[in-house]
Write a protein that holds these residues in place. Structure first.
Motif, PDB file in Angstrom:
ATOM      1  N   PRO A  67      31.233  40.849  47.212  1.00 34.17           N
ATOM      2  CA  PRO A  67      31.180  39.394  47.377  1.00 34.17           C
ATOM      3  C   PRO A  67      30.798  38.709  46.068  1.00 34.17           C
ATOM      4  CG  PRO A  67      29.969  40.514  49.126  1.00 34.17           C
ATOM      5  CD  PRO A  67      30.304  41.550  48.113  1.00 34.17           C
ATOM      6  N   SER A  68      31.459  37.590  45.801  1.00 36.24           N
ATOM      7  CA  SER A  68      31.162  36.836  44.587  1.00 36.24           C
ATOM      8  C   SER A  68      29.798  36.172  44.703  1.00 36.24           C
ATOM      9  CB  SER A  68      32.230  35.767  44.359  1.00 36.24           C
ATOM     10  OG  SER A  68      31.873  34.921  43.298  1.00 36.24           O
ATOM     11  N   GLU A  69      29.065  36.153  43.596  1.00 35.69           N
ATOM     12  CA  GLU A  69      27.767  35.473  43.592  1.00 35.69           C
ATOM     13  C   GLU A  69      27.934  33.970  43.383  1.00 35.69           C
ATOM     14  OE1 GLU A  69      25.207  37.282  40.765  1.00 35.69           O
ATOM     15  OE2 GLU A  69      25.212  39.257  41.742  1.00 35.69           O
TER      16      GLU A  69
ATOM     17  N   VAL B 255      30.414  28.747  50.405  1.00 36.22           N
ATOM     18  CA  VAL B 255      30.977  30.081  50.630  1.00 36.22           C
ATOM     19  C   VAL B 255      31.151  30.798  49.312  1.00 36.22           C
ATOM     20  CG1 VAL B 255      32.189  29.238  52.679  1.00 36.22           C
ATOM     21  CG2 VAL B 255      33.393  29.335  50.491  1.00 36.22           C
ATOM     22  N   PRO B 256      31.107  32.138  49.316  1.00 37.91           N
ATOM     23  CA  PRO B 256      31.375  32.888  48.084  1.00 37.91           C
ATOM     24  C   PRO B 256      32.781  32.592  47.573  1.00 37.91           C
ATOM     25  CG  PRO B 256      30.390  34.314  49.749  1.00 37.91           C
ATOM     26  CD  PRO B 256      30.736  33.028  50.437  1.00 37.91           C
ATOM     27  N   LYS B 257      32.911  32.375  46.280  1.00 28.94           N
ATOM     28  CA  LYS B 257      34.214  32.107  45.685  1.00 28.94           C
ATOM     29  C   LYS B 257      35.183  33.242  46.006  1.00 28.94           C
ATOM     30  CE  LYS B 257      36.453  31.110  41.252  1.00 28.94           C
ATOM     31  NZ  LYS B 257      36.266  30.945  39.795  1.00 28.94           N
ATOM     32  N   GLY B 258      36.401  32.870  46.407  1.00 33.37           N
ATOM     33  CA  GLY B 258      37.395  33.873  46.758  1.00 33.37           C
ATOM     34  C   GLY B 258      37.432  34.203  48.236  1.00 33.37           C
TER      35      GLY B 258
ATOM     36  N   GLU C 208      38.811  28.902  46.184  1.00 24.61           N
ATOM     37  CA  GLU C 208      38.461  29.173  44.794  1.00 24.61           C
ATOM     38  C   GLU C 208      37.672  28.034  44.149  1.00 24.61           C
ATOM     39  OE1 GLU C 208      38.881  31.998  43.429  1.00 24.61           O
ATOM     40  OE2 GLU C 208      40.391  32.982  44.695  1.00 24.61           O
ATOM     41  N   VAL C 209      37.890  26.802  44.653  1.00 26.50           N
ATOM     42  CA  VAL C 209      37.230  25.627  44.075  1.00 26.50           C
ATOM     43  C   VAL C 209      36.710  24.749  45.209  1.00 26.50           C
ATOM     44  CG1 VAL C 209      38.664  25.635  42.002  1.00 26.50           C
ATOM     45  CG2 VAL C 209      39.405  24.336  44.013  1.00 26.50           C
ATOM     46  N   PRO C 210      35.734  23.868  44.931  1.00 26.15           N
ATOM     47  CA  PRO C 210      35.250  22.936  45.955  1.00 26.15           C
ATOM     48  C   PRO C 210      36.403  22.085  46.499  1.00 26.15           C
ATOM     49  CG  PRO C 210      33.792  22.924  44.052  1.00 26.15           C
ATOM     50  CD  PRO C 210      34.999  23.709  43.655  1.00 26.15           C
ATOM     51  N   GLN C 211      36.416  21.865  47.790  1.00 27.27           N
ATOM     52  CA  GLN C 211      37.512  21.117  48.399  1.00 27.27           C
ATOM     53  C   GLN C 211      37.148  20.670  49.805  1.00 27.27           C
ATOM     54  OE1 GLN C 211      40.784  24.218  49.459  1.00 27.27           O
ATOM     55  NE2 GLN C 211      39.371  25.229  48.035  1.00 27.27           N
TER      56      GLN C 211
END
Length: 426
Positions: A321-323, A346-349, A414-417
């Motif tokens: 998991p991405s930090e 949420v974790p990126k990705g 991947e990005v805020p949305q």
């Protein structure tokens, strides 16, 4: 056929070079076939007839694994269809794909039967009956029980199996193309135009449509125009996930010269960038990259097939998991128009599905239910409200106002949305 038939014939060799499968393209095609084969091992839910169809239309085979998957189709998918038909459910598209998958393995469709009550009838008889019910619904409401994509699949499966398609059935598809009824929500459906093109081309090639030949030709011309008009500057037709079907249709309708190269290259570029991770999307682009379409099932020869496709052992990949956390706003718009807004980091990705599952754990009143389809999981209920096909409703997904072309299991955060989940009609 296109008006420039003679030029098309003269330039066929050039076109084959532009869109061919030599050199590095062969490696790419083999890689796609291997990915599809591997997807069978971890497949959730029912076996996918579209995946089987793509494997059978490929040039290289692993006949043992394809035979194993064929047996799964004849057992698990067959039993599911049996239950659906017994419960009077409309399963036109799935029944059609099942027929095409069996046909691609040169299986004798006259031996495939379903028993409803005390009556046993063949798969194709049941498909013809489904199409009659769809046709009657179109006469009543100008739209089928399912949708025109499934209706087109039904016409194509009957035609490719050597069954004469009732003129009244094919005429409904011709009229729908004429009046531009191939829509999903507010937008035209490239996938539906593509499937209708393959279906009507098959009807034309069969010579069975003796009435209104001019209307049939006009419908095919309109469909070609719609597909070509949907081309983007990057070569995709519609979007990345409709390009495979669109190219199949254009190839089936005789459009190759000067038209396929950019779309072929766009799909190859996406493959190299690992954009096609969903087996269903791979199953639609693989025939196109082989310069084939679902129409090729009609003349499929299963003798002397290349049986050299071997799967090498692959080391399992552990994804940590991405930090990095990404802020996501989730807006739910009910059928009444009432809205509810939630936020979650949420974790990126993460997939959208993982984001929604994380949101549920926050106990802020957000709930959802999902069901499996050939494309993977899809939302069936959100905050207790259903969006059912029987009511012609679905949960429309968008990010910052742009409709998502992927499902909840495939779309990555991947990005805020801001994700909007709207109960919509079609």
């Amino acid at each position: 056929m296109l008006s420039l038939v003679i030029i098309t014939g003269l330039l066929a060799f050039t076109s084959g070079q532009q869109c061919g499968t030599d050199g590095s393209n062969n490696e790419l095609l083999l890689s796609l076939s291997k990915n599809l084969l591997r997807s069978l091992e971890g497949q959730e839910g029912l076996p996918n007839p579209s995946v089987h169809l793509a494997l059978r239309l490929s040039n290289s085979h692993n006949l043992a694994k394809e035979s194993e998957h064929l047996n799964r189709l004849k057992n698990h998918l067959h039993n599911d269809l049996q239950n659906s038909l017994s419960n009077s459910q409309t399963v036109t598209g799935l029944l059609a794909l099942y027929a095409l998958a069996l046909k691609s393995s040169c299986y004798d469709l006259s031996t495939v039967t379903f028993t409803i009550g005390e009556t046993r009838e063949t798969l194709l008889t049941h498909l013809k009956r489904q199409m009659e019910l769809e046709k009657e619904q179109i006469a009543l409401s100008h739209r089928p029980l399912t949708n025109y994509y499934q209706y087109s699949l039904g016409v194509l499966a009957l035609c490719a199996s050597g069954i004469r398609v009732n003129n009244h059935v094919s005429n409904k598809l011709i009229k729908a193309a004429e009046h531009e009824h191939f829509r999903h929500g507010d937008a035209e459906s490239t996938d539906t135009y593509a499937m209708a093109g393959m279906a009507l081309q098959c009807v034309k090639d069969s010579g069975s449509h003796v009435h209104n030949c001019a209307e049939l030709d006009a419908a095919l011309t309109r469909i070609k125009e719609k597909l070509l008009a949907a081309r983007r500057p990057d070569g995709h037709i519609g979007n990345e996930y409709s390009t495979g079907n669109a190219v199949q249709a254009l190839l089936a309708m005789g459009t190759q010269v000067g038209e396929c190269a950019a779309s072929m290259e766009a799909m190859r570029t996406d493959v190299k960038a690992s954009k096609y991770e969903n087996p269903m999307s791979v199953s639609q682009i693989l025939p196109a990259l082989h310069l084939k379409s679902y129409l090729d099932v009609k003349t499929k020869d299963c003798d002397n097939e290349d049986d050299t496709l071997v799967l090498e052992p692959v080391d399992p990949v552990v994804v940590l998991p991405s930090e990095t956390k990404v802020a996501v706003m989730v807006e739910v718009v009910a059928s009444s128009g009432a809205t509810a807004l939630y936020s979650v980091d949420v974790p990126k990705g993460s997939s959208l599905l993982e984001a929604l599952e994380l949101l549920v754990t926050k106990n802020v009143g957000f709930t959802f239910e999902k069901e499996l389809s050939l494309w993977g999981p899809f939302l069936s209920a959100v905050n207790g409200e259903q969006a059912r096909q029987s009511d012609r409703r679905y949960w429309h997904l968008s990010s910052d106002g742009t409709s998502l072309s992927q499902g909840v299991g495939d779309y990555k955060i991947e990005v805020p949305q801001k994700i909007t989940i709207k109960n919509s009609t079609y």
